[in-house]
Motif scaffolding. Structure first.
Motif, PDB file in Angstrom:
ATOM      1  N   LEU A 119      48.783  72.197  11.217  1.00 29.13           N
ATOM      2  CA  LEU A 119      47.605  71.499  12.161  1.00 29.13           C
ATOM      3  C   LEU A 119      48.241  71.451  13.762  1.00 29.13           C
ATOM      4  N   ILE A 120      47.496  71.764  14.525  1.00 29.61           N
ATOM      5  CA  ILE A 120      47.741  71.405  15.841  1.00 29.61           C
ATOM      6  C   ILE A 120      46.845  70.416  16.206  1.00 29.61           C
ATOM      7  N   GLN A 147      44.330  74.846  26.782  1.00 35.80           N
ATOM      8  CA  GLN A 147      45.519  74.664  26.667  1.00 35.80           C
ATOM      9  C   GLN A 147      46.000  74.642  25.410  1.00 35.80           C
ATOM     10  N   GLU A 148      45.222  74.115  24.309  1.00 34.42           N
ATOM     11  CA  GLU A 148      45.486  73.953  22.879  1.00 34.42           C
ATOM     12  C   GLU A 148      45.585  75.596  22.234  1.00 34.42           C
ATOM     13  N   SER A 149      44.606  76.296  22.720  1.00 36.87           N
ATOM     14  CA  SER A 149      44.612  77.650  22.215  1.00 36.87           C
ATOM     15  C   SER A 149      45.929  78.441  22.791  1.00 36.87           C
ATOM     16  N   LEU A 150      46.252  78.081  23.943  1.00 42.32           N
ATOM     17  CA  LEU A 150      47.531  78.699  24.558  1.00 42.32           C
ATOM     18  C   LEU A 150      48.612  78.453  23.596  1.00 42.32           C
ATOM     19  N   MET A 151      48.800  76.852  23.264  1.00 37.20           N
ATOM     20  CA  MET A 151      49.811  76.726  22.375  1.00 37.20           C
ATOM     21  C   MET A 151      49.968  77.211  20.965  1.00 37.20           C
ATOM     22  N   ALA A 152      48.503  77.441  20.219  1.00 42.31           N
ATOM     23  CA  ALA A 152      48.309  78.046  18.971  1.00 42.31           C
ATOM     24  C   ALA A 152      48.936  79.485  19.135  1.00 42.31           C
ATOM     25  N   ALA A 169      49.027  79.552   8.318  1.00 34.81           N
ATOM     26  CA  ALA A 169      47.741  79.706   8.952  1.00 34.81           C
ATOM     27  C   ALA A 169      47.877  78.389   9.995  1.00 34.81           C
ATOM     28  N   ILE A 170      47.284  78.636  11.350  1.00 30.28           N
ATOM     29  CA  ILE A 170      47.219  77.635  12.167  1.00 30.28           C
ATOM     30  C   ILE A 170      45.905  77.283  12.292  1.00 30.28           C
ATOM     31  N   HIS A 171      45.700  75.672  12.147  1.00 32.93           N
ATOM     32  CA  HIS A 171      44.447  74.923  12.473  1.00 32.93           C
ATOM     33  C   HIS A 171      44.407  74.055  13.564  1.00 32.93           C
ATOM     34  N   GLN A 172      43.454  74.008  14.181  1.00 33.89           N
ATOM     35  CA  GLN A 172      43.314  73.004  15.578  1.00 33.89           C
ATOM     36  C   GLN A 172      42.242  71.822  15.285  1.00 33.89           C
ATOM     37  N   ILE A 173      42.784  70.762  16.078  1.00 39.30           N
ATOM     38  CA  ILE A 173      41.869  69.582  15.951  1.00 39.30           C
ATOM     39  C   ILE A 173      42.312  68.907  17.098  1.00 39.30           C
ATOM     40  N   ASN A 174      41.281  68.301  17.833  1.00 40.36           N
ATOM     41  CA  ASN A 174      41.533  67.455  19.000  1.00 40.36           C
ATOM     42  C   ASN A 174      41.621  66.231  18.806  1.00 40.36           C
ATOM     43  N   VAL A 175      42.483  65.209  19.490  1.00 41.67           N
ATOM     44  CA  VAL A 175      42.562  63.848  19.343  1.00 41.67           C
ATOM     45  C   VAL A 175      41.072  62.995  19.278  1.00 41.67           C
ATOM     46  N   LYS A 176      40.141  63.781  20.021  1.00 36.61           N
ATOM     47  CA  LYS A 176      38.873  62.661  20.091  1.00 36.61           C
ATOM     48  C   LYS A 176      38.353  62.954  18.755  1.00 36.61           C
ATOM     49  N   GLN A 177      38.508  63.897  18.063  1.00 36.56           N
ATOM     50  CA  GLN A 177      37.824  64.143  16.603  1.00 36.56           C
ATOM     51  C   GLN A 177      38.532  63.495  15.610  1.00 36.56           C
ATOM     52  N   LEU A 178      39.910  62.630  16.059  1.00 31.06           N
ATOM     53  CA  LEU A 178      40.251  61.808  14.954  1.00 31.06           C
ATOM     54  C   LEU A 178      39.826  60.605  15.370  1.00 31.06           C
TER      55      LEU A 178
END
Length: 511
Positions: free
Chosen positions: A407-408, A416-421, A433-442
């Motif tokens: 989880l990223i 920038q998040e997609s670049l790191m992934a 498998a790589i999953h992404q989530i933004n801090v705001k969603q937390l």
């Protein structure tokens, strides 16, 4: 077991120091080196100075208080090994024992320009180490006796690693020239397919055997009964005979010819399809072990996404046979100083830990089932030979493990998040498998609850989540090599633990 113990203590330290720096992924401080080698910092610095005086091919370089090892572009660590063997008193004694020209310790001490007590101590140490391989030191003259196969193989390894020059032997260039002709004739008459390494082994063993025979050390005739081998041409034998009689006082009879090519006449060295086919028809012992190793190759094939062809199975069985039968009477793997297989496996453990682990399990089960050798050196050698023969197995093993979910958690923009992934995808290996989530969603939920749904959390900012079972790794937007290595090791460890659990279930019939 190897012969590192024959080196002086400072040489053992220096070898360990150089190997540490050579295989290290980063420069090391003197404090780190002292801790690894288990000595004081002044001793480390003295060893570095000594190393830098040994050869022009290599040196230890200090930059910004950190040390790294530099080799010339055309050199490898074998230069270091050769230098240490050449300068070591114990290995000088080992070479003197080969030619059997010293009849007393006084004579030996004069020949080696050292004191009687020093020679005596080195000789006792040599005897203690060699006894592990059922090899003994005898006197008048000083010589080696015992397991003749082990002795000849030991000298093959020693002269190979020392990079001994023919000019330094008591024999003429003509002796070697016409001896080479005999070896080439043997290869041609039997249609043997040899790599450069196999040719060198056959060639050097040929000359080592002749010296041993000239000093009345013979192999039992019962192991030299192969009917699968044709003799060299009579012309090459006649040309060589003159120099053999002149320099060794021997006539190249059929018995001596078989002993000089004992690797072939004992069916311990399979080279080429025709020779292998004849051996399997005429030697039940070799045929049995070939069959067991072929079964092993079939088991490996079933573990691969793309199974091995019949020819590949035969090649793997043949290569493993050449490794296995050779040590049948020693039960201890024979090596001198250089062990490239171990270092190669250490490197592969870093990048392909999952593959190495599965192969290790396969080899261990094989050794247990057929009651073969179980020493770590023997098992490592088998794993190395498998990977060298079937390099596709590094990435071609079937995935019996679960997917590791990463989880990223990014505090940056979506771009920038997609670049790191993408950088992680390009850098990491394994089934993940790589999953992404933004801090705001937390903000609307518990960090811990979300994080524990994944195996590893990778964040671009600092998170402190008490009692969270999922490991959290903080990285920069562009992850460093150190961060990538940490994540990779965690992925490998999770896969390893899951695979061990799955294998246990399969073996118990629970799945």
């Amino acid at each position: 077991m190897n012969l590192h113990r024959l080196l002086k203590r400072e040489n053992q330290r220096q070898l360990q120091l150089i190997e540490t720096l050579y295989y290290s992924q980063r420069p090391r401080s003197s404090e780190e080196l002292a801790e690894i080698i288990q000595c004081t910092i002044p001793i480390v610095l003295n060893d570095i100075r000594a190393i830098n005086k040994q050869s022009d091919y290599y040196k230890v370089v200090r930059e910004n208080s950190l040390y790294h090892f530099e080799l010339k572009d055309n050199a490898t660590l074998d230069v270091l090994i050769s230098t240490m063997l050449t300068n070591s008193l114990s290995f000088k004694i080992l070479e003197v024992l080969f030619y059997e020209e010293s009849h007393s310790l006084i004579d030996l001490s004069k020949r080696l320009f050292c004191s009687l007590s020093t020679v005596q101590a080195a000789m006792n140490n040599l005897q203690e180490v060699l006894s592990e391989w059922k090899i003994n030191v005898r006197r008048r003259p000083f010589r080696l006796t015992g397991n003749e196969i082990a002795i000849r193989h030991l000298y093959f390894l020693y002269f190979s690693e020392k990079k001994a020059l023919r000019e330094d032997t008591p024999f003429s260039s003509e002796f070697f020239h016409f001896g080479d002709e005999v070896v080439r004739s043997m290869i041609a008459n039997n249609q043997l397919k040899t790599s450069l390494a196999q040719y060198n082994r056959l060639n050097l063993t040929f000359f080592i055997s002749l010296v041993r025979i000239s000093n009345e050390h013979h192999m039992t005739s019962r192991i030299l009964r192969s009917t699968a081998i044709n003799a060299p041409s009579q012309r090459s034998i006649n040309n060589f005979n003159y120099f053999l009689r002149k320099e060794m006082d021997m006539f190249y009879s059929e018995d001596i010819m078989k002993e000089s090519f004992w690797l072939l006449y004992s069916d311990l060295f399979l080279l080429g399809e025709e020779q292998t086919a004849r051996v399997l028809e005429t030697n039940p012992y070799t045929a049995y072990h070939y069959e067991t190793h072929f079964i092993f190759a079939e088991k490996l094939s079933k573990m691969l996404v793309h199974p091995l062809t019949e020819l590949q199975k035969e090649q793997l069985a043949t290569i493993l046979i050449n490794q296995h039968l050779f040590h049948a009477n020693t039960k201890e793997f024979i090596s001198v100083l250089q062990d490239r297989k171990r270092e190669c496996l250490n490197l592969l453990d870093t990048f392909h830990a999952h593959c190495v682990h599965q192969l290790r399990n396969l080899v261990i089960k094989f050794t247990e089932e057929y009651r073969l050798f179980k020493s770590p050196e023997f098992i490592d050698n088998y794993i190395y030979q498998i990977i060298a023969t079937v390099p596709s197995c590094l990435t071609g093993l079937k995935q019996i493990d679960k997917t590791v979910n990463l989880l990223i958690v990014s505090s940056d923009s979506k771009m920038q998040e997609s670049l790191m992934a993408e950088l992680l995808r390009l850098s990491l290996r394994g089934n993940y498998a790589i999953h992404q989530i933004n801090v705001k969603q937390l903000h609307s939920t518990s960090y811990r609850k979300v994080f524990e749904e994944y195996d590893i959390v990778i964040s671009t900012s600092t998170f402190d989540v008490p009692n969270c079972k999922t490991p959290i790794i903080a990285v920069e937007l562009c992850p460093s090599v150190h961060s990538i290595n940490r994540i990779q090791k965690m992925i490998d460890q999770i896969i390893l633990e899951d695979t061990q659990f799955t294998v246990r279930l399969i073996e118990k019939g629970l799945e």
